[in-house]
Design an enzyme around this catalytic site. Structure first.
Site, PDB file in Angstrom:
ATOM      1  N   THR A  16     -14.093 159.138  56.671  1.00  0.00           N
ATOM      2  CA  THR A  16     -13.029 158.173  56.396  1.00  0.00           C
ATOM      3  C   THR A  16     -12.542 157.677  57.759  1.00  0.00           C
ATOM      4  OG1 THR A  16     -11.323 159.900  56.399  1.00  0.00           O
ATOM      5  CG2 THR A  16     -12.292 159.352  54.267  1.00  0.00           C
ATOM      6  N   VAL A  69     -18.257 144.690  54.834  1.00  0.00           N
ATOM      7  CA  VAL A  69     -18.661 146.000  54.344  1.00  0.00           C
ATOM      8  C   VAL A  69     -18.542 146.968  55.512  1.00  0.00           C
ATOM      9  CG1 VAL A  69     -20.638 147.324  53.528  1.00  0.00           C
ATOM     10  CG2 VAL A  69     -20.145 145.097  52.519  1.00  0.00           C
ATOM     11  N   GLY A  70     -17.867 148.075  55.276  1.00  0.00           N
ATOM     12  CA  GLY A  70     -17.670 149.059  56.348  1.00  0.00           C
ATOM     13  C   GLY A  70     -18.755 150.108  56.342  1.00  0.00           C
ATOM     14  N   ASP A  71     -18.364 151.329  56.721  1.00  0.00           N
ATOM     15  CA  ASP A  71     -19.343 152.411  56.785  1.00  0.00           C
ATOM     16  C   ASP A  71     -19.615 153.047  55.427  1.00  0.00           C
ATOM     17  OD1 ASP A  71     -16.716 153.373  56.738  1.00  0.00           O
ATOM     18  OD2 ASP A  71     -17.191 155.172  57.888  1.00  0.00           O
ATOM     19  N   GLY A  81     -14.372 152.253  59.926  1.00  0.00           N
ATOM     20  CA  GLY A  81     -15.790 152.205  59.593  1.00  0.00           C
ATOM     21  C   GLY A  81     -16.652 151.626  60.693  1.00  0.00           C
ATOM     22  N   THR A 126     -14.600 153.647  48.260  1.00  0.00           N
ATOM     23  CA  THR A 126     -13.471 153.057  48.983  1.00  0.00           C
ATOM     24  C   THR A 126     -13.219 151.610  48.596  1.00  0.00           C
ATOM     25  OG1 THR A 126     -12.608 152.689  51.227  1.00  0.00           O
ATOM     26  CG2 THR A 126     -14.899 152.118  50.878  1.00  0.00           C
ATOM     27  N   THR A 185     -10.310 155.321  51.702  1.00  0.00           N
ATOM     28  CA  THR A 185     -11.587 155.978  51.382  1.00  0.00           C
ATOM     29  C   THR A 185     -11.411 157.411  50.907  1.00  0.00           C
ATOM     30  OG1 THR A 185     -12.605 154.729  53.182  1.00  0.00           O
ATOM     31  CG2 THR A 185     -13.931 156.469  52.236  1.00  0.00           C
TER      32      THR A 185
HETATM   33  N1  GLY Z   1     -14.129 153.931  56.302  1.00  0.00           N
HETATM   34  C1  GLY Z   1     -13.760 152.908  55.418  1.00  0.00           C
HETATM   35  C2  GLY Z   1     -13.993 151.550  55.951  1.00  0.00           C
HETATM   36  O1  GLY Z   1     -13.951 151.337  57.154  1.00  0.00           O
HETATM   37  O2  GLY Z   1     -14.235 150.675  55.159  1.00  0.00           O
END
Ligand code: GLY
Length: 377
Positions: free
Chosen positions: A271, A249-251, A274, A238, A220
């Site tokens: 980063t 799907v993350g944060d 997530g 990211t 990210t």
């Molecule tokens: N922070 C990036 C993810 O977890 O996808």
């Protein structure tokens, strides 16, 4: 001890900078009184915002900063900055050449927020477009929506005129995926629980063996900036968690988690792991803390403490009973004060964790301020 000295020095330094730059902080009402033109512009980002140049002369934070001081829109400037990282095949955590999912397909997430306009947009699990931050901005500008995901996000991008590529793997990202795949017992595909444990263990072994850097596992780039008028924006982009379950799907594309901007108070983005951030919507939490009057550093620390409190599952704890992952936040407030914070100041290989800053003194890496000592190991 080291932490408290660092933090005290940081707050004194930043406050002095704020006063010198013509800001009068209204401590009672917590609404910063900002005189237009009085803020010292600054851009902060994850460390790859300093290190990646995609073969060019300037990195992400320099590019964004130079455009901001020329008077360009802050969000457009930040997005032009992160485009460098998205296109750079050497960054295996963002855009082209980002780490693919468990099936070997690169799926990208991004979101952006425009503080003054109070607009936002995002895309999740987008395939085939190298610069998802541009598509996120189009969701913001050209639709009534905030988030479009999966096949629909790709259809939207195609309709907006973006080239759709079959495969965003670079030779490097494909090779790493094959290495990960090779380590997995075929049996683990039959049992979802075993699959998760085996997949994570294989990845952790690859980090320990130095095959991939720990920070690239979550990857990210988040990049936030402010101009002299106090206009604040942010963008996060990211390829997400390496070798994730397809369509995870993350944060990063989630407003309030991977990024949150309130044009009146500040910006925060992340980063790292997530899922830990999503649980507490920590970028929103940080901006809310700043709304109540906190310094960016203290606001960031409040979010990290929340993440630590919320991490109780055994599989997510190390031998010390602390989180076995890291999360990082990059924060700017309305006065142009900034901070970078992290759960652990050291990576698993013992390197200090750093973030990118660019202001009138140029682009540099600064140490992230840690909540906990050592590394997550
Ligand atoms: N922070 C990036 C993810 O977890 O996808």
């Amino acid at each position: 001890m080291k932490n408290s000295i660092n933090r005290r020095k940081f707050i004194i330094g930043s406050t002095a900078m704020g006063i010198a730059s013509g800001v009068s902080a209204n401590v009672n009402a917590q609404t910063p009184m900002v005189k237009k033109g009085s803020i010292k512009p600054v851009v902060v980002a994850s460390g790859n915002g300093h290190t990646m140049k995609n073969g060019g002369k300037f990195n992400c934070v320099e590019t964004a900063f130079n455009k901001i001081v020329k008077g360009d829109d802050v969000l457009d400037s930040l997005i032009e900055g992160v485009n460098i990282v998205e296109l750079d095949p050497l960054d295996a955590s963002v855009g082209y050449g980002g780490r693919p999912n468990a099936n070997g397909i690169v799926q990208l997430d991004s979101c952006c927020m425009h503080g003054p306009k109070k607009q936002a947009g995002g895309v999740g699990a987008l395939e085939g477009v190298r610069m998802p931050s541009l598509v996120a901005r189009d969701v913001m500008k050209k639709t009534d929506h905030h988030l479009i995901v999966g096949k629909g996000a790709q259809d939207f991008a195609r309709n907006m005129g973006y080239e759709i590529e079959d495969d965003l793997n670079s030779d490097r990202s494909r090779k790493m995926w094959l290495d990960w795949k090779r380590r997995i017992d075929p049996e683990h595909y039959l049992d979802p629980e075993k699959r998760e444990v085996a997949g994570r263990n294989a990845a952790m072994d690859m980090i320990k063996e130095g095959i991939i850097p720990e920070d690239e596992y979550y990857g990210t780039i988040n990049c936030n900036g402010i101009n002299a008028n106090g206009d604040i924006c942010g963008v996060t982009t990211t390829s997400g968690l390496a070798w994730k379950i397809p369509s995870r799907v993350g944060d990063s594309p989630i407003l309030g988690a991977g990024l949150y901007v309130d044009g009146n108070y500040g910006a925060a983005g992340s980063t790292g792991r997530g899922e830990a951030n999503l649980y507490g919507l920590c970028s929103f939490l940080i901006v809310e803390e700043m709304r109540r009057g906190s310094h960016p550093l203290d606001a960031g620390m409040a979010a990290l403490k929340r993440i630590q409190e919320n991490t109780i599952e055994k599989r997510l704890l190390n031998e010390r009973g602390l989180p076995n992952f890291s999360v990082n936040f990059y924060v700017i407030d309305k006065q142009g004060r900034y901070a970078g914070v992290t759960l652990y100041g050291e990576s698993s290989s013992g390197e200090p964790r750093k973030y990118a800053v660019c202001d009138e003194n140029g682009s540099r890496l600064e140490d992230l301020e840690p909540l906990l000592s050592g590394s997550s190991a």
